[in-house]
Design a protein around this motif. Structure first.
Motif, PDB file in Angstrom:
ATOM      1  N   GLU A  10      11.723   1.090   0.232  1.00  0.00           N
ATOM      2  CA  GLU A  10      11.068  -0.180   0.514  1.00  0.00           C
ATOM      3  C   GLU A  10       9.677   0.111   1.067  1.00  0.00           C
ATOM      4  O   GLU A  10       9.486   1.065   1.827  1.00  0.00           O
ATOM      5  N   TRP A  11       8.692  -0.709   0.682  1.00  0.00           N
ATOM      6  CA  TRP A  11       7.313  -0.464   1.105  1.00  0.00           C
ATOM      7  C   TRP A  11       7.208  -0.298   2.609  1.00  0.00           C
ATOM      8  O   TRP A  11       6.527   0.579   3.117  1.00  0.00           O
ATOM      9  N   TRP A  18      10.162   7.224   6.975  1.00  0.00           N
ATOM     10  CA  TRP A  18      10.294   8.418   6.148  1.00  0.00           C
ATOM     11  C   TRP A  18       9.085   9.326   6.207  1.00  0.00           C
ATOM     12  O   TRP A  18       9.179  10.489   6.612  1.00  0.00           O
ATOM     13  N   PHE A  19       7.896   8.844   5.806  1.00  0.00           N
ATOM     14  CA  PHE A  19       6.760   9.752   5.726  1.00  0.00           C
ATOM     15  C   PHE A  19       6.258  10.167   7.097  1.00  0.00           C
ATOM     16  O   PHE A  19       5.735  11.269   7.265  1.00  0.00           O
ATOM     17  N   ASP A  48      -2.498   5.071   8.853  1.00  0.00           N
ATOM     18  CA  ASP A  48      -1.943   4.432  10.049  1.00  0.00           C
ATOM     19  C   ASP A  48      -0.977   5.345  10.792  1.00  0.00           C
ATOM     20  O   ASP A  48      -0.665   5.090  11.960  1.00  0.00           O
ATOM     21  N   LEU A  49      -0.522   6.396  10.119  1.00  0.00           N
ATOM     22  CA  LEU A  49       0.400   7.337  10.760  1.00  0.00           C
ATOM     23  C   LEU A  49      -0.323   8.356  11.638  1.00  0.00           C
ATOM     24  O   LEU A  49       0.321   9.076  12.406  1.00  0.00           O
ATOM     25  N   PRO A 234      14.372  15.124  -4.464  1.00  0.00           N
ATOM     26  CA  PRO A 234      14.319  13.940  -5.340  1.00  0.00           C
ATOM     27  C   PRO A 234      12.917  13.357  -5.422  1.00  0.00           C
ATOM     28  O   PRO A 234      12.081  13.589  -4.548  1.00  0.00           O
ATOM     29  N   TYR A 235      12.666  12.623  -6.478  1.00  0.00           N
ATOM     30  CA  TYR A 235      11.453  11.821  -6.566  1.00  0.00           C
ATOM     31  C   TYR A 235      11.623  10.622  -5.644  1.00  0.00           C
ATOM     32  O   TYR A 235      12.727  10.091  -5.496  1.00  0.00           O
ATOM     33  N   ARG A 236      10.528  10.204  -5.009  1.00  0.00           N
ATOM     34  CA  ARG A 236      10.569   8.977  -4.214  1.00  0.00           C
ATOM     35  C   ARG A 236       9.687   7.924  -4.874  1.00  0.00           C
ATOM     36  O   ARG A 236       8.592   8.253  -5.346  1.00  0.00           O
ATOM     37  N   VAL A 237      10.146   6.704  -4.905  1.00  0.00           N
ATOM     38  CA  VAL A 237       9.408   5.610  -5.509  1.00  0.00           C
ATOM     39  C   VAL A 237       9.328   4.455  -4.522  1.00  0.00           C
ATOM     40  O   VAL A 237      10.360   4.024  -3.986  1.00  0.00           O
TER      41      VAL A 237
END
Length: 250
Positions: A10-11, A18-19, A48-49, A234-237
């Motif tokens: 989710e955006w 996560w990031f 922003d992180l 895994p790929y993340r989307v």
């Protein structure tokens, strides 16, 4: 050939948690997408992180970059002054985020823009701890324009021990210094049919072309594919807010 696991994000969750927990100081990031794909919006979430940010404006007044709302540094005050500004913000609990580069009105202003950006890149490298965002990397590194490739390559190659991260955005890997993607721990890509982009990402990330192509073809508008160096990961989307998650998972 079956695709590897794809994790939808989710955006609102893509950046935190996560990031925020995954992207370490000293790790670089490449953001690859055509004009209008939402690069600045995506990068704004990344920036922003981080508390200490220098966002370079090689266009000398880019409106989307200005929309980030950071204070603009039309001159480089020097490392000592910047350290004092950071310390003052620390004292009051505020982040230190700046746009680097004066607004230009004619070609005669380009030497000043280039010199301010050059000084800031060297200062960030010497100080360490900053996150630098170089918008439109092809403009910043082209010898006919900003000609800052040497300073940017220095950060990409040698700045990890300083906790200095560089986010670079560009439209195709073939347009910029090869170190941009090769030294990046993470690559974020929007939808593209450009075969050269797919082939180069496959070489850079060590993943099969069919995987990269299949993952990109499954993207919706304003979604992002986030790929790390580990070929087993895994790929993340990212999921746009207006698209139900089950549409991506189907």
């Amino acid at each position: 050939m079956p695709l590897p696991a794809v994790e939808p994000l989710e955006w609102r969750d893509a950046f935190r948690p996560w990031f925020a927990e995954t992207w370490e100081p000293g790790q670089h990031m490449s953001v690859i997408a055509p004009t209008g794909a939402g690069k600045t919006t995506f990068v704004g979430g990344l920036l922003d992180l981080r508390r200490y940010v220098l966002a370079f404006d090689p266009k000398g007044g880019d409106s989307t970059l200005t929309a980030l709302g950071y204070t603009r540094l039309s001159t480089w005050p020097g490392e000592k002054k910047m350290s004092e500004m950071v310390a003052d913000n620390d004292e009051h609990g505020r982040p230190s985020r700046y746009i680097v580069g004066p607004r230009i009105r004619s070609r005669s202003d380009l030497p000043k823009l280039r010199e301010v950006c050059r000084q800031a890149l060297e200062g960030a490298f010497n100080m360490g701890g900053w996150t630098c965002y170089v918008d439109e990397l092809q403009i910043a590194t082209d010898p006919r324009m900003m000609n800052l490739r040497a300073e940017i390559d220095e950060i990409l190659i040698a700045a990890r021990d300083k906790g200095l991260s560089l986010i670079s955005s560009y439209q195709a890997p073939s347009w910029v210094t090869p170190h941009a993607a090769k030294m990046s721990t993470w690559v974020a890509v929007s939808y593209t049919r450009d075969r050269d982009v797919v082939h180069r990402l496959s070489e850079i990330l060590g993943r099969p072309r069919e995987e990269i192509r299949g993952a990109l073809e499954g993207l919706d508008p304003f979604s992002w594919l986030i790929v790390g160096r580990d070929p087993r990961a895994p790929y993340r989307v990212t999921l746009p807010d207006f698209i139900p998650p089950k549409k991506i998972e189907a």
